[in-house]
Design a protein around this motif. Sequence first.
Motif, short mmCIF file in Angstrom:
data_model
loop_
_atom_site.label_atom_id
_atom_site.label_comp_id
_atom_site.label_asym_id
_atom_site.label_seq_id
_atom_site.Cartn_x
_atom_site.Cartn_y
_atom_site.Cartn_z
N ASP A 151 18.64 -70.21 -9.10
CA ASP A 151 19.88 -69.80 -9.76
C ASP A 151 20.52 -68.57 -9.13
OD1 ASP A 151 19.70 -71.87 -11.54
OD2 ASP A 151 18.77 -70.67 -13.14
N ASN A 152 19.75 -67.78 -8.41
CA ASN A 152 20.27 -66.54 -7.84
C ASN A 152 20.87 -66.72 -6.45
OD1 ASN A 152 19.42 -64.79 -10.03
ND2 ASN A 152 17.33 -65.17 -9.32
N TYR A 153 20.70 -67.90 -5.86
CA TYR A 153 21.12 -68.09 -4.47
C TYR A 153 21.81 -69.44 -4.29
CZ TYR A 153 17.58 -64.45 -4.10
OH TYR A 153 16.84 -63.31 -4.29
#
Length: 364
Positions: A151-153
Motif C-alpha cells: 500500500d505504501n508503494y
Amino acid sequence: MIDPQVPSIDVKQQVPIRTLREINYRQSADFVPILRHLRCSLLVSTYAAGKVVTIGTDDAGLRLSFYNFEQAMGVAVSPKWLAVGSRHQIWLLNNGNELAQQIEPSGQHDLCYLVRKSFFTNNIHVHEMSWGGNELWVVNTLFSCLCTLDDNYSFVPRWRPPFITELAAQDRCHLNGLAMQDGMPKYVTAMSQTNVAAGWRENKATTGVVVEVTTNEIVCHGLCMPHSPRIAGNQLWVLNSGEGALSRVDVATGKCETVEKVPGYTRGLALCGQFAFVGMSKIRETSVFGGVPIAEKRDELKCGIVAIDLTTGKSVAYLEFETGVDEIFDVQVIAGRTSPTLAGPYPEQDETKPIWVVPNSKLS
C-alpha cells in the motif's frame, strides 16, 4: 493443428452494443466434451479488445461471457481472489461463491468473482501474475523485475534477472512469463539477456531464455519470443511463441523440444489433467514480429484456444475467434467450476446489473 475437416459448431456472439464490437466464434465438436470431462472452465484475457472472457459450459453447450477491463493482461486465480492486470492498475475480485446462484440468469452459475478493489501501479506493463498464498507476484515488464504489492508503494521489486543491473523503466529484456512452484516463483521467460533500453527487439527471433529464479541460472536459451512457462509434475513447459509452438524443456540439459505447433502466436498456457490449453493470436505490425518464423504465415494465423493432449502431443480441439478478437494474452483454468461469472468494474459497459453486498445485520 486446427483442421478445417474437424466437425465444428458455428456460433455468433455479440458483445454488448455499447462496445461497438461483434465477436464471432466457432468451436470444434470435442471442445465442450473436454471441458465437461475435466469439469473445468477457462478465463481468457485479450488486451487489444480490453476483455476478460469466461468460457464455461451448460446443458446447451458452450457459454462465453465478456467483461470489460482496460488492456486486460495477466490473470491470476486463487480460491479466494481473482487478479486482473490492466493498463494502470491491478483489479482484485473476491470469490463471492455464495452469491453465484443468485446472479442472473438465476441458478445457472457455480462461481462468481466480484470486483472489490484495485491497486494503482501506474503503467508498468503488467504481464503474467500468480498467487503465492495470499501474496500476488507480478511480472513487471517495464522495470524488468518480479514485484509484489504494498500500500505504501507503486510496487515492491523482489527479483530481477542476473543480467539486469539496475531498476529502470526501459523494458530491457521483455520479461513476461512466470511459473510458480510451492507458492514461490521458480522460472521466468524473457526475450533476451540484454541490459539496455528495449534491447530485446534487435535479435528477438533467437535470443529468448528461460531463467530459474532461485538460482539465477539460464535454464534454456535460443528461444523465439518465449512466454508462459508452466510446471506440471516434474516437467517444464513453455510456449516458443515466435514458432507458434508448445515446447517441453529438459531442465538438466537445457534442450527445448517442440511438442506441437499451432497456426498462431502462442501466448497463454493452462494445464489441466492430460490437456494443455494454449492461447494463439494473430500478429500485428512487422516492427515487433519482423523476422519471426510465424510472420511468414501471417495471413494463415488464427486467434483462439487450442486443446493439446499431452499424452500424444496432438491438437484435439479448439475454440476460434473469427472476428472481434485478434489476440490472446493469458489463459487460466478454473478447476471444479463449469459456469463462472464475473461482476467487473464496468457493469454499464458489460450491460449487467450492479451488485451490492452488505452485512446481514439490521441497522441499530
